[in-house]
Design a protein around this motif. Structure first.
Motif, PDB file in Angstrom:
ATOM      1  N   ASN A 234       0.882   3.849  -3.146  1.00  0.00           N
ATOM      2  CA  ASN A 234       0.097   5.078  -2.981  1.00  0.00           C
ATOM      3  C   ASN A 234       0.641   6.235  -3.821  1.00  0.00           C
ATOM      4  O   ASN A 234      -0.128   7.028  -4.377  1.00  0.00           O
ATOM      5  CB  ASN A 234      -0.085   5.466  -1.504  1.00  0.00           C
TER       6      ASN A 234
ATOM      7  N   THR B 125       0.836  -1.203   0.000  1.00  0.00           N
ATOM      8  CA  THR B 125       0.000   0.000   0.000  1.00  0.00           C
ATOM      9  C   THR B 125       0.871   1.254   0.000  1.00  0.00           C
ATOM     10  O   THR B 125       0.614   2.203  -0.726  1.00  0.00           O
ATOM     11  CB  THR B 125      -0.931   0.010   1.220  1.00  0.00           C
ATOM     12  N   TRP B 126       1.925   1.222   0.818  1.00  0.00           N
ATOM     13  CA  TRP B 126       2.768   2.409   0.892  1.00  0.00           C
ATOM     14  C   TRP B 126       3.609   2.588  -0.341  1.00  0.00           C
ATOM     15  O   TRP B 126       4.034   3.678  -0.671  1.00  0.00           O
ATOM     16  CB  TRP B 126       3.650   2.359   2.153  1.00  0.00           C
TER      17      TRP B 126
ATOM     18  N   SER C  93      -7.344   8.297  -5.822  1.00  0.00           N
ATOM     19  CA  SER C  93      -7.281   8.607  -4.397  1.00  0.00           C
ATOM     20  C   SER C  93      -7.846   7.437  -3.607  1.00  0.00           C
ATOM     21  O   SER C  93      -8.517   6.570  -4.144  1.00  0.00           O
ATOM     22  CB  SER C  93      -8.055   9.886  -4.079  1.00  0.00           C
ATOM     23  N   PHE C  94      -7.567   7.446  -2.312  1.00  0.00           N
ATOM     24  CA  PHE C  94      -8.027   6.350  -1.460  1.00  0.00           C
ATOM     25  C   PHE C  94      -9.438   6.571  -0.971  1.00  0.00           C
ATOM     26  O   PHE C  94     -10.211   5.649  -0.823  1.00  0.00           O
ATOM     27  CB  PHE C  94      -7.104   6.191  -0.248  1.00  0.00           C
TER      28      PHE C  94
ATOM     29  N   SER D  34      -7.971   5.594 -10.551  1.00  0.00           N
ATOM     30  CA  SER D  34      -7.374   4.625  -9.627  1.00  0.00           C
ATOM     31  C   SER D  34      -7.142   3.292 -10.315  1.00  0.00           C
ATOM     32  O   SER D  34      -6.106   2.652 -10.114  1.00  0.00           O
ATOM     33  CB  SER D  34      -8.276   4.421  -8.402  1.00  0.00           C
TER      34      SER D  34
ATOM     35  N   THR E 295       5.698   9.429  -1.150  1.00  0.00           N
ATOM     36  CA  THR E 295       5.040   8.774  -0.036  1.00  0.00           C
ATOM     37  C   THR E 295       5.678   9.160   1.291  1.00  0.00           C
ATOM     38  O   THR E 295       6.862   9.472   1.359  1.00  0.00           O
ATOM     39  CB  THR E 295       5.070   7.248  -0.259  1.00  0.00           C
TER      40      THR E 295
ATOM     41  N   TRP F 122      -1.683   8.311  -6.532  1.00  0.00           N
ATOM     42  CA  TRP F 122      -1.886   9.760  -6.529  1.00  0.00           C
ATOM     43  C   TRP F 122      -1.346  10.399  -7.798  1.00  0.00           C
ATOM     44  O   TRP F 122      -1.909  11.361  -8.303  1.00  0.00           O
ATOM     45  CB  TRP F 122      -1.207  10.372  -5.299  1.00  0.00           C
TER      46      TRP F 122
ATOM     47  N   THR G 202      -6.602  -3.075   1.848  1.00  0.00           N
ATOM     48  CA  THR G 202      -5.833  -2.740   0.653  1.00  0.00           C
ATOM     49  C   THR G 202      -4.642  -3.679   0.491  1.00  0.00           C
ATOM     50  O   THR G 202      -4.303  -4.062  -0.627  1.00  0.00           O
ATOM     51  CB  THR G 202      -5.315  -1.285   0.697  1.00  0.00           C
TER      52      THR G 202
END
Lengths: 294, 446, 287
Positions: B221, B217-218, B230-231, B248, B323, B225, B410
Motif C-alpha cells: 500500500n 497488501t500492507w 489509491s485503493f 496504480s 503504512t 500511494w 487484494t
C-alpha cells in the motif's frame, strides 16, 4: 464382576449397549445441526448483534453460481482422492511389511506412527519452515539427491503437491495402523488350512488376506475420505490458500466466511454442500463394504 | 477380588483428580480486583503486562493481558465479543476492526470520558493516528479507541554495506548518485539491483509479499500511494477507476519488479522470513515493522546485529505515506468494571506510563506526541528516529465491517501478480470488479 | 532353512527401518530444532551439527522478563496437565461406550439400524468450523464453557463415529457361532461378549484407543473457541507462543511440540503389543 451374572434378556442388553452413545450424540449434535441448517437459509452475521433474517435459498444459489467456489471444491476433491489413494497404497504396503518378523518391530511401529501424533496447531507451521527454499531442510536434503532449489510454496503446482506430501506423511500411519489391524484379524488357521492344500503366497493373499482385511481397510479409507474432505489445518498453516487461491479448499472458504467475513449464513450453507458431498461419497464406500460382507 | 478393588481405586483416583484440577483451575481464575486486557500473543503483550505492574503497585489492581494466537486472534475476539463476554475489560484491536466493533456496539464510545478526564486529550496524538486508530466513522469526531501501538514499516539496512567505500564508489560510477539509505522507491530499486549483482551480499531486498494474513497488501500500500495510486474513494466507496488507475498499475508493476532482487521464495515472505533474511545476511535492505526491530538488533539471533541501520521508508513521485499497522486500545461494552477500566486507561495515557512504554518496553511503539517530541525519545531505541519521522504521515485503509472480504481480494490478486500468474492491469481490474460486487451487496451504493 | 530365514528378516528389517527413518525424520528435525539457537535453526544451509542449548525449553516453561529474568511460569505446563486429563477421560469414555455400542450394532437388530449407523458416521462429516458457534452457544447455556467436562464431551462427540464404526468392523469379522458356543457352555450373552468376544478384538480396541487419544490430544479449534482460562489445552498455549518480535519462535515451537508428542509416543509404546497380533496367535477356546 458381579453384574456379569445378571440375567439380561437380549432385548434389554441390546438397548443398554447402544443407547448411551445414540442419546449422547443426539443431545450434542441435534441443536448444532438444526441451527446451522437454519442459519444456512439466513444472512446471519455473527458480530452484528442482529437476529438472523430468513433469505431462502439465496446462499445456496450464490454458491452454485460462483465459479470460484466450485474451484475450491475441485481442489478439495482432487486433494482427497490423491492423498487417500496414496496413503492407502503406501500404508497397506508398510503394514504388509510389518506383518513379518522384523528386528525391533514394535519399536519401529511405534516410531512410524509418530507423524499423526504431532500437534497440528504448530506442526504445519513447522513444515512451512522445512519447505522454505533457502533455509529449509527439504531442499537441503533434496539437493543431495540432485533436486534443484524448489520454492515449494511459491508456485501453484508445487504448493498443492507440498500440502499433499505433508498430508500423506501425516496420515499414512493411520492407514498403517488400520491395515495392520485388518491384516491381524485374519485367523491363522485359515492360512494353515491353505498351506495344507499347498496354496501359493499370492493365492493366500488374494483369497484369504484381502477378503478378510478389506472391510476394515475400507472403513479406514472411509474415515480418511471424510477427514480429507474437511482439510483445513494443513492448508492454513502452509499457504492459507495461496499462491493466489490455488490451494484454497472448501473448509478454508468456510472458515473465511465464518470468522473473517462473519457471514455465518454463507458459511453454514457451504458446510452443508460439503456435507452432502461427504454423504454421497460415504454412501458409495459403505455400499462397497456391505457388498464385501455379503 | 484384589483386581476389582485396585480397579475401583484407580477409577476413583482418576475421578478425584479430575475434580480437583477443575476446581483448582476455576478458583485460580475467579475475578476480583483484576483488569483483563485482550491482545494477540506476542512479546509486546507480555511486556505490556510487565509494565502494568507499575500500575498494580500504585493502585493494587492487578492487570492481566490475555492473549490468543495471532492468526486466530480475530476469530477468538469475534466469538468473545459476540457472546457479550464479561471476562474482558479492555481490548487492543487492529484499526480495521473499528467497523464491526463499533457497528455491533461492542465497544464504549470514549468522547464523554475524554472530555471529563484531565490529562486525556486527543491533541496528545498526531491527528492522522487519531483518525485511523480511534475515530469511526473516520472524520465524524466519534472516538472509540485511543491510539496505542503505533507500528509502522521502516527501512532496515546494512550499515556496513552502505558505508563500504568500494561499494560506494562502484555505485557512484554506475548510477551517478550517492549510495545511502534510499530516498525514493526507484533509488531503492537501483540499490536492490546493485547489491544483488555485487558479491557483497546475495540479494538486495526482502519485503513481505505473502498471500497469508494481510502481508502483501500492507506492504504494497505504501508503494501504491507513493505512485499516486489509491485503493478506492473512501466517501463513495467506489473502487473502479481507483485501484485500476494508470498510477496504480504503474505502482504494482514497479512493486513486482522488486521481486527479482529478492531471495527465492519471496512470494511467500512474511514477518519471519523477512527478519530471518536479514539475520542470516541474505539481504542488504528490508522493509519491516518497527515492532520487529529486536529481531535485527539482538545479537543472540542476528548475525548482523551491529550493522543495522534504520531509515524512513522511501518516497515516491507522488507522495510519502508510510503504512499504518499497530493497534488502538478500547473499552469493552460488556465489562463489569467500567470504572476501573477507565481509571487504568487514564493512567495508560499519562506521560508517566507513556515514557515507560517508549523507554523501558523494547517492543513498544509509541503514538504519544508529548513523549515522541522530547529530545530524549530518539535516544531510547535506535529505530525511534525513523518511526517518529513517519508517524504524522501514516495512512490506513478500510475500517468498514466488510474489510476482511475486501482484503482477501487484494491479497489474492496482488500475490498472483508477483507470482507471475496474473498481469498487473488484469489483476487490478479484477480487484475493482470483485470489490465493487462485495460493496454493492453490503449496500454501500444505494 | 535357518540361513534363508535370517537374510529375509534382515532385508525386510532394512526396508522397514528405512521407511521408519523417512517418516520419523521431521520429528527428529523438530527435536533437533528444540535444542538449537535461532541462528542455528535458520542457518544457511541447514545444519545437523550445532551447540545444543536449553534456552527454548526455558522460554517454553517460563515467562522471561524484559531484562532476561524469569517472571513466572507460562501456561504450557498447566495446559499440558489439562490435556492429559481431558484426553484420558475422553478416550476412556469413547472406547468404552463406543465398543459396547459397536457390539450392539453388530449383533442385534434395531429399527432403522442403517440410518442410525449412518447418523453416527455423519456426526464426523460437518467441518468443526461450521458447527463450533452453535456448540459454543449450547455450551454457554449449559454452563459447559471453559470446563474439562465440556471438552471431554466434545472429543467424545467426534470420536464416537470412529470407535463405533471400527469396532463394529472388527465384531463383524467374528462369526456369531462363537457366542452361541460360549452360551452353550453356560455363559450369558453379556458374559460371552466380555469374556469371549472382546479379547479377540484387542487389536481393534488398541488401535481405536490410540487414534481417539491422538485426536483429542491434538485438537485445536474446539479448545480455542470453547475455553479461555480454566480448561485450555496445550495446543492453544503452544500456538500462542509462536510469534515473537525476533521472528517466529521456531525453537519454542520445536520444544513444545516435542514435549507434547512424548506422552502419545509413551502411550503407543505401552499398547504396542496390542497393535500387532502376535505371530504365534492362539486358537480361541471352543474350536
Amino acid at each position: 464382576m458381579r453384574f456379569l451374572n445378571y440375567e439380561l434378556t437380549d432385548r434389554q442388553l441390546k438397548w443398554m449397549l447402544v443407547l448411551p452413545v445414540v442419546i449422547f450424540l443426539f443431545a450434542m449434535v441435534i441443536y448444532p445441526l438444526a441451527r446451522t441448517l437454519y442459519l444456512s437459509f439466513t444472512d446471519y452475521s455473527l458480530i452484528s448483534g442482529e437476529a438472523p433474517s430468513f433469505i431462502g435459498v439465496r446462499n445456496y444459489a450464490e454458491i452454485m453460481g460462483t465459479p470460484a467456489t466450485w474451484h475450491r471444491f475441485a481442489v478439495t476433491i482432487q486433494f482427497t482422492v490423491l492423498t487417500v489413494v496414496i496413503e492407502t497404497l503406501i500404508g497397506f504396503g508398510i503394514a504388509m511389511l510389518f506383518n513379518h518378523q522384523l528386528y525391533g518391530r514394535k519399536i519401529a511401529l511405534t516410531l512410524i506412527l509418530t507423524p499423526m501424533m504431532l500437534c497440528r496447531a504448530v506442526i504445519f507451521t513447522f513444515w512451512r519452515y522445512m519447505y522454505q527454499p533457502i533455509w529449509g531442510i527439504v531442499n537441503h536434503i533434496g539437493g543431495f539427491f540432485g533436486m534443484g532449489e524448489v520454492a515449494w510454496l511459491s508456485h501453484p503446482g508445487t504448493a498443492l503437491t507440498a500440502i499433499m506430501i505433508t498430508e500423506i506423511w501425516m496420515w499414512t500411519p493411520f492407514m498403517i495402523l488400520i491395515c495392520l489391524a485388518g491384516l491381524s484379524s485374519v485367523p491363522r488357521r485359515l492360512y494353515e488350512a491353505a498351506e495344507v492344500d499347498r496354496a501359493s503366497g499370492w493365492f493366500k493373499f488374494l483369497h484369504i488376506t484381502l477378503p478378510i482385511a478389506m472391510p476394515i481397510i475400507m472403513i479406514g479409507i472411509l474415515f480418511r475420505v471424510i477427514d480429507a474432505l474437511k482439510v483445513f489445518g494443513q492448508v492454513w498453516g502452509l499457504t492459507e490458500g495461496g499462491p493466489g487461491s490455488s490451494t484454497a479448499t472448501a473448509t478454508l472458504l468456510i472458515y473465511r466466511k465464518a470468522f473473517e467475513q462473519f457471514n455465518l449464513g454463507k458459511a453454514t450453507a457451504l458446510a452443508y454442500v460439503l456435507l452432502i458431498i461427504s454423504i454421497a461419497v460415504s454412501n458409495v464406500i459403505i455400499a462397497r463394504i456391505n457388498k464385501m460382507r455379503a | 477380588m484384589y483386581k476389582a478393588n485396585s480397579k475401583k481405586a484407580i477409577v476413583l483416583t482418576l475421578l478425584l483428580s479430575l475434580l480437583v484440577v477443575s476446581v483448582a483451575s476455576f478458583a485460580a481464575f475467579s475475578k476480583d480486583e483484576r483488569l483483563t486486557i485482550l491482545w494477540a500473543a506476542w512479546d509486546p503483550a507480555d511486556q505490556l503486562e510487565q509494565m502494568c505492574k507499575t500500575y498494580t503497585e500504585k493502585t493494587g489492581v492487578e492487570v492481566t493481558v490475555k492473549t490468543y494466537p495471532w492468526d486466530k486472534y480475530l476469530t477468538k475476539t469475534s466469538v468473545l465479543m459476540s457472546s457479550h463476554t464479561t471476562s474482558i475489560d479492555l481490548l487492543i484491536a487492529d484499526s480495521q476492526w473499528k467497523g464491526w466493533l463499533v457497528e455491533g456496539n461492542h465497544v464504549v464510545q470514549l468522547n464523554d470520558w475524554i472530555e471529563a478526564t484531565e490529562g486525556v486529550d486527543m491533541d496528545n496524538y498526531y491527528s492522522n493516528l487519531v483518525k485511523y486508530y480511534g475515530e469511526y466513522p473516520e472524520g465524524s469526531g466519534n472516538y472509540y479507541f485511543l491510539p496505542f501501538f503505533g507500528d509502522t514499516e521502516i527501512l532496515y539496512y546494512r550499515k556496513d554495506l552502505f558505508n563500504d567505500p568500494e561499494l560506494k564508489e562502484a555505485f557512484m560510477d554506475e548510477y551517478s548518485y550517492e549510495l545511502k539509505p534510499p530516498e525514493t522507491w526507484s533509488n531503492l530499486r537501483d540499490m536492490a539491483k546493485f547489491f544483488k549483482d555485487s558479491d557483497a551480499v546475495p540479494y538486495g531486498l526482502a519485503t513481505k509479499m505473502s498471500r497469508r494474513y494481510d502481508y502483501i497488501t500492507w506492504d504494497f500500500n505504501q508503494v501504491l500511494w507513493a505512485f499516486g495510486g489509491s485503493f478506492w474513494n473512501p466517501e463513495t466507496k467506489r473502487v473502479d477507476g481507483y485501484i485500476n488507475s494508470p498510477e496504480s498499475v504503474e505502482a504494482l508493476e514497479f512493486y513486482k519488479s522488486l521481486a527479482q532482487y529478492a531471495p527465492p521464495g519471496i512470494v511467500n515472505y512474511a514477518q519471519d522470513e523477512v527478519v530471518t533474511a536479514f539475520q542470516q545476511g541474505l539481504v542488504a535492505m528490508s522493509i519491516q515493522w518497527a515492532a520487529f526491530a529486536q529481531g535485527y538488533t539482538d545479537c543472540s539471533v542476528s548475525n548482523y546485529c551491529e550493522e543495522v541501520g534504520f531509515a524512513p521508508t522511501p518516497k515516491g513521485p507522488k507522495g510519502w505515506y508510510p503504512t499504518l499497522g499497530g493497534q488502538g486500545i478500547g473499552v469493552s461494552a460488556y465489562t463489569p468494571n467500567e470504572e476501573e477500566a477507565f481509571k487504568f486507561l487514564a493512567w495508560l495515557c499519562s506521560e508517566e506510563a507513556q515514557v515507560l512504554w517508549a523507554r523501558d518496553v523494547p517492543a513498544g511503539v509509541s503514538t504519544y506526541k508529548p513523549v515522541m517530541e522530547t529530545e530524549a525519545y530518539e535516544t531510547y531505541q535506535p529505530w525511534y528516529r525513523a518511526q517518529k519521522l513517519q508517524a504524522p504521515h501514516m495512512r490506513d485503509i478500510w475500517s468498514i465491517p466488510e474489510y476482511s472480504e475486501i482484503l482477501q481480494v487484494t491479497q489474492t490478486h496482488f500475490n498472483n501478480v508477483v507470482a507471475g500468474t496474473e498481469d498487473a492491469q488484469e489483476a487490478l481490474d479484477n480487484i475493482a470488479e470483485e470489490q465493487e460486487e462485495i460493496l454493492r451487496k453490503a449496500g454501500y451504493y444505494d | 532353512m535357518l540361513k534363508i530365514f535370517n537374510s529375509k528378516r534382515i532385508l525386510t528389517s532394512l526396508i522397514a527401518w528405512l521407511l521408519v527413518a523417512l517418516f520419523v525424520f521431521p520429528l527428529g528435525w523438530l527435536a533437533m530444532t528444540s535444542f538449537k539457537t535461532r541462528k542455528d535453526i535458520l542457518s544457511i544451509p541447514p545444519t545437523f551439527t550445532f551447540k545444543p542449548t536449553l534456552q527454548n525449553y526455558r522460554k517454553l516453561f517460563f515467562k522471561i522478563g524484559m531484562e532476561g529474568e524469569i517472571t513466572g511460569m507460562t501456561e504450557f505446563f498447566r495446559t499440558f496437565i489439562n490435556s492429559i486429563i481431558i484426553t484420558t477421560f475422553g478416550t476412556i469414555l469413547t472406547v468404552l461406550l463406543g465398543t459396547f455400542a459397536a457390539y450392539g450394532f453388530s449383533r442385534f437388530h434395531y429399527p432403522a439400524k442403517d440410518d442410525l449407523l449412518f447418523f453416527v458416521l455423519a456426526t464426523r462429516m460437518l467441518p468443526p468450523i461450521a458447527v463450533i458457534i452453535p456448540i459454543y452457544l449450547m455450551y454457554r447455556a449449559a454452563g459447559l464453557l471453559d470446563s474439562h467436562l465440556g471438552m471431554i464431551f466434545l472429543y467424545a462427540l467426534v470420536n464416537f463415529s470412529f470407535s463405533v464404526w471400527i469396532m463394529k468392523g472388527f465384531f463383524d469379522e467374528i462369526p456369531v457361532e462363537y457366542e452361541y458356543a460360549a452360551m452353550c457352555d453356560g455363559y450369558t450373552r453379556l458374559q460371552a461378549f466380555i469374556k469371549v468376544i472382546l479379547p479377540q478384538v484387542y487389536n481393534g480396541v488398541a488401535a481405536t484407543a490410540l487414534i481417539c487419544a491422538i485426536f483429542s490430544w491434538n485438537e485445536f479449534l474446539g479448545a480455542l473457541i470453547l475455553t479461555s482460562d480454566v480448561a485450555t489445552t496445550a495446543p492453544v498455549a503452544l500456538a500462542a507462543s509462536a510469534v515473537g518480535t525476533i521472528g517466529t519462535n521456531w525453537g519454542v515451537i520445536g520444544a513444545g511440540a516435542f514435549i507434547f508428542v512424548l506422552p502419545m509416543i509413551i502411550f503407543t509404546f505401552f499398547v504396542r503389543d496390542y497393535l500387532v497380533r502376535g505371530l504365534t496367535f492362539g486358537i480361541v477356546k471352543g474350536e
